[in-house]
Every structure is written in structure tokens, then in C-alpha cells.
Design an enzyme around this catalytic site. Structure first.
Site, PDB file in Angstrom:
ATOM      1  N   GLY A 197      50.496  39.972  38.949  1.00 61.21           N
ATOM      2  CA  GLY A 197      49.503  39.359  38.819  1.00 61.21           C
ATOM      3  C   GLY A 197      48.355  39.871  37.905  1.00 61.21           C
ATOM      4  CD  GLN A 208      43.825  42.357  36.033  1.00 63.97           C
ATOM      5  OE1 GLN A 208      44.210  41.381  36.475  1.00 63.97           O
ATOM      6  NE2 GLN A 208      44.045  43.785  36.270  1.00 63.97           N
ATOM      7  CB  CYS A 244      44.866  47.420  39.920  1.00 62.76           C
ATOM      8  SG  CYS A 244      43.918  46.477  38.892  1.00 62.76           S
ATOM      9  CG  LEU A 245      48.828  45.114  35.580  1.00 62.48           C
ATOM     10  CD1 LEU A 245      49.116  43.671  35.067  1.00 62.48           C
ATOM     11  CD2 LEU A 245      50.111  46.150  35.340  1.00 62.48           C
ATOM     12  CG  HIS A 249      44.830  42.796  43.302  1.00 60.41           C
ATOM     13  ND1 HIS A 249      44.797  44.087  43.804  1.00 60.41           N
ATOM     14  CD2 HIS A 249      44.569  42.985  42.033  1.00 60.41           C
ATOM     15  CE1 HIS A 249      44.619  44.962  42.612  1.00 60.41           C
ATOM     16  NE2 HIS A 249      44.695  43.922  41.588  1.00 60.41           N
ATOM     17  CD  GLU A 250      45.574  39.596  40.351  1.00 61.51           C
ATOM     18  OE1 GLU A 250      44.927  39.806  39.333  1.00 61.51           O
ATOM     19  OE2 GLU A 250      46.566  40.175  40.499  1.00 61.51           O
ATOM     20  CG  HIS A 263      40.879  41.611  39.228  1.00 62.12           C
ATOM     21  ND1 HIS A 263      40.557  42.776  38.671  1.00 62.12           N
ATOM     22  CD2 HIS A 263      42.278  41.860  39.535  1.00 62.12           C
ATOM     23  CE1 HIS A 263      41.302  43.711  38.598  1.00 62.12           C
ATOM     24  NE2 HIS A 263      42.595  43.444  39.118  1.00 62.12           N
TER      25      HIS A 263
HETATM   26 ZN   LIG Z   1      44.310  44.068  39.603  1.00 52.65          ZN
END
Ligand SMILES: [Zn+2]
Length: 197
Positions: free
Chosen positions: A73, A78, A120-121, A162-163, A166
Site C-alpha cells: 500500500g 508518502q 510502514c514504508l 493504514h492508508e 496517512h
Molecule cells: Zn504507511
């Protein structure tokens, strides 16, 4: 390791081609992913007014960036774009039907509770158990500006939440409490001071 946003293993499976329905690898561009501490990750994003060719190009870049990471995701903030838009693909590009593009997403249903390890990235190297809904129904526009509804349970429900977080400037670290959160924040500060973040 279970990750949201983030997978611990390299992307498996065959290379995608323009015929699989993913982004065109000839034009899509991998964008740098911002890390925890960058202001753009900690502010709420604004609605997408119109699904223009520029938004479609952003979607392609985000999908390419997500697959390259690899992750399951990625949300527009991000990559430094303050728009309410995210992409999710639990198959990480292996299954052309696995890609979900959600523009101006909102939850129409949310129920239950699940507790799993999450990453998380934008917070590479850190994982923690995060409380998430067990089932959600998402309403959003797709890449053509057409409204759709998608139910998610288990990992998909977790990824959607989660997204969505963001888009509101919330990272999984912000969902933690007490020592667990302090420990991660302190380590990130230390890495930042050392120029390693
Ligand atoms: Zn994330």
C-alpha cells in the site's frame, strides 16, 4: 513478518507488462518515499477535485513506487502529494486484479477489532502491533473517476485503515501508546541526528 505498506521479501513473480492492467512501465516513475518526521507526512491531505491526466499519472507513479519498494500500500502524502488518494495491492503486482486505486476514499462501514504486527514504508525498520478494525467497507473513486465500494477483511481491512490514516497525517507510530511509541520515536530521532534516517 506481516507488514502493511511494507513486505520483508522481494517482489516475487513475473515482470508486469502494460497488458496486465498495472501502470505502464515505460512512463511510470518511481518517486522517493518520505520518512517519519517529514512535515508532509504529518498533515491532513485535501480532496481530489477531478481525476485529471495528472492524477492518473500520479496513480501510475504510486503503483510503480509501491511495487518497487516492495509494499502492499502507498498513500499520496508518502510521495509528498497532499491529496486524498491511495493504492493497495496485496499481491504486489502478481495478480492484475489485486490492484485497488482509491481516490477520495471514505469508510461506510467499520467493525470489529484485529491486532497484528504492522510496518510502514515511511517508517523503515520498525514494526509494532496496531489495533485495527476487522472489517471495513470502503467507498471511493477509481482511476477513471467511477465510484466503487470494496469490502475488506483481515489484511485488506488493515491496509485500508493504514492508508486512510496517512491521508489524515497519522502514521502507525501515532497509534501506539506509552513505552512502545517512545522507543520508536527515540530511535528515529537518534538515526536522524546520525544522518541515517
Ligand atoms: Zn504507511
Amino acid at each position: 513478518m506481516r507488514g502493511v505498506d511494507r513486505l520483508s521479501r522481494p517482489r516475487p513473480g513475473p515482470l508486469r507488462t502494460p497488458l496486465t492492467g498495472g501502470p505502464n512501465p515505460l512512463t511510470a516513475m518511481i518517486r522517493p518515499i518520505l520518512k517519519y518526521g517529514d512535515d508532509q507526512l504529518h498533515s491532513a491531505a485535501g480532496a481530489v477535485d477531478d481525476v485529471t491526466p495528472a492524477v492518473a499519472a500520479l496513480v501510475d507513479d504510486m503503483v510503480e513506487t509501491m511495487y518497487a519498494a516492495p509494499g502492499i500500500g502507498l498513500a499520496a502524502p508518502q510521495v509528498g502529494v497532499p491529496l486524498r488518494l491511495f493504492v493497495v495491492d496485496l499481491s504486489v503486482g502478481r495478480d492484475a486484479a489485486g490492484l485497488i486505486v482509491a481516490i477520495n476514499p471514505e469508510f461506510v462501514e467499520r467493525e470489529g477489532v484485529q491486532l497484528e504486527d504492522e510496518g510502514c514504508l515511511s517508517v523503515p525498520g520498525f514494526n509494532a502491533t496496531v489495533v485495527r478494525p476487522a472489517r471495513v467497507v470502503l467507498k471511493a473513486l477509481d482511476r477513471h473517476g467511477v465510484e466503487f465500494r470494496q469490502e475488506g477483511t483481515g489484511l485488506l481491512a488493515r491496509a485500508f485503515q493504514h492508508e486512510m490514516d496517512h491521508l489524515d497525517g497519522t502514521l502507525f507510530v501515532d497509534r501506539l501508546r506509552g513505552i512502545k511509541r517512545d522507543l520508536i520515536v527515540r530511535r528515529i530521532r537518534k538515526l536522524t541526528r546520525a544522518g541515517k534516517w
